[in-house]
Design an enzyme around this catalytic site. Structure first.
Site, mmCIF file in Angstrom:
data_model
loop_
_atom_site.group_PDB
_atom_site.id
_atom_site.type_symbol
_atom_site.label_atom_id
_atom_site.label_comp_id
_atom_site.label_asym_id
_atom_site.label_seq_id
_atom_site.Cartn_x
_atom_site.Cartn_y
_atom_site.Cartn_z
ATOM 1 C CB SER A 103 3.556 -1.183 1.867
ATOM 2 O OG SER A 103 3.257 -0.874 0.475
ATOM 3 C CG ASP A 242 6.796 -1.561 -1.006
ATOM 4 O OD1 ASP A 242 5.645 -0.894 -1.409
ATOM 5 O OD2 ASP A 242 6.511 -2.812 -0.926
#
Length: 445
Positions: A103, A242
């Site tokens: 992420s 992401d």
């Protein structure tokens, strides 16, 4: 021994002590076996995606090896956002989705996130079964029973088509600068925005495996703020590595955080009759300014613990249709099973197009109160929670602030820390109250 799965999968330093290729093989093989045991009517199929960080190539190979060694077929999706993997699990009728990403974390980190059939997060019980299965030595399939591998060259295209179809209003006339964080949305985000009708200027959309989140994206907004002003854009949108989160910048370069994005969407959904029970779900960290604005708009705010999984649980329990976090994780359960930054960006621009209003005008309904957060190191978090002196100090502060402020004491989940958060009408008042509370907390032995 601590639980392997955190609130968002397994995450750590890639090729370090935890997140090794060996762990990726064992984890994915166990996941395939758990799926096979729950449904023996067919060979399990898993879709595998990743963000562009260099270690993702290594971990993708390990995940695919683990899946196929346990008899599951693996479909490699390539580089694409986390919400795309969740969507494609359902769209392709797969039994499992695997996303390899950390992420918004720095490049050296990586992670493995699993999605169940339909694109939903795995229940804790299934995660526990997968973790327990990693320590066993089951028989391995041979011959034709070994899983097969194929690539899906149309994965990103399917996802982009889904996003455009979910956009309720043409975006013609809107110019947007999109900061892709050199991450998983570097192609998908500008492509989706353009197909929906906007003029999209992509920045930080040249991933090389090493530059993901490096001073750019949703955690570093200054470059986007400058780019919006430079290009004379109507807004800027920032994604993380992401692309499951989205933050915005208005036409003046001012930041529009998750609270304000949710407010804009909530009002629009209420007007359209799409906001179930006129309710927005957010966490305890959302600014009091959001609560006051929603109260004025006739919208109820329900709060949860910090973490998008808790927001999602509340959304499901009440059948609600909008929730999220100040950080930019926004959930629209009718349109996606997980947070989708690109979907949120499109919905935000659609609201601008429908109302013919600027983002500054729409977001102006929320006036954030000055907020102070102090981390106080303590000897015993439980002693702080049980302290009469702390309880009295909090009650006094709340009485002093009244409706114009808020106090939140929250113990850290991993350290002997208590986080003291105060919101007040002025920065000086917030600083003063927070310092006084922090002193009381720190004095508890």
């Amino acid at each position: 021994m601590s639980r392997l799965f955190g609130t968002d999968g397994v995450r750590g330093l890639a090729n370090g002590e935890l997140l090794t290729p060996e762990l990726a093989v064992a984890l994915s093989a166990s996941a395939a076996r758990v799926l096979a045991e729950s449904d023996r009517s067919h060979r399990p199929v898993a879709v595998v995606g990743r963000d562009p960080r260099a270690s993702g190539e290594m971990l993708e190979a390990a995940v695919v090896a683990g899946l196929t060694s346990a008899g599951a077929d693996a479909v490699r999706l390539g580089v694409l956002p986390t919400p795309a993997v969740a969507f494609l699990v359902g769209a392709l009728g797969a039994d499992l989705g695997v996303m390899i990403s950390a992420s918004h974390n720095p490049m050296p980190d990586n992670g493995i996130k699993l999605f169940a059939a339909g694109g939903h997060k795995l229940p804790d019980a299934v995660e526990d079964a997968i973790e327990a299965g990693m320590g066993t030595a089951p028989s391995r399939p041979t011959g034709a029973a070994i899983g097969r591998v194929r690539d899906d060259a149309d994965a990103v295209e399917r996802y982009v088509e889904h996003l455009v179809a979910a956009t309720p209003e043409p975006l013609a006339g809107l110019k947007v600068v999109v900061d892709c964080a050199h991450g998983a949305a570097s192609f998908a985000a500008p492509e989706a925005y353009r197909r929906a009708g906007a003029e999209a200027v992509a920045v930080h959309a040249e991933p090389d495996g090493l530059n993901i989140n490096d001073g750019v994206g949703s955690t570093h907004l200054d470059p986007l703020r400058a780019a919006v002003v430079e290009h004379g854009a109507a807004l800027g949108l920032a994604h993380d590595g992401d692309a499951d989160r989205c933050l915005a910048v208005d036409e003046t370069g001012a930041v529009v955080d998750g609270d304000r994005i949710m407010a804009v969407l909530a009002v629009g959904m209420r007007e359209a009759g799409e906001l179930v029970d006129d309710t927005l779900v957010t966490t305890v960290m959302s600014n009091l300014g959001l609560h006051l604005a929603m109260q004025d708009a006739g919208i109820t705010v329900r709060t949860t613990a910090v973490g998008d999984r808790y927001v999602l649980e509340e959304l499901r329990a009440g059948g609600f249709t909008l929730g999220g976090e100040q950080s930019g994780h926004v959930l629209l359960p009718k349109l996606a099973t997980t947070g989708d930054g690109l979907l949120v960006g499109l919905q935000l621009m659609a609201r601008m197009a429908a109302t013919k209003s600027s983002l500054a005008e729409l977001a102006g309904m929320v006036t954030p109160l000055p907020q102070v957060l102090i981390n106080v190191r303590v000897g015993d978090k439980a002693a702080v929670a049980a302290s009469p002196a702390v309880t009295e100090a909090v009650a006094a502060a709340e009485a002093e602030l009244g409706r114009t402020g808020r106090v939140l004491l929250r113990p850290s989940g991993t350290e002997q820390l208590v986080r003291v958060m105060v919101e007040a009408p002025t920065q000086d008042a917030a600083d003063d109250v927070a310092q006084r509370l922090a002193a009381v907390v720190g004095a508890v032995s």
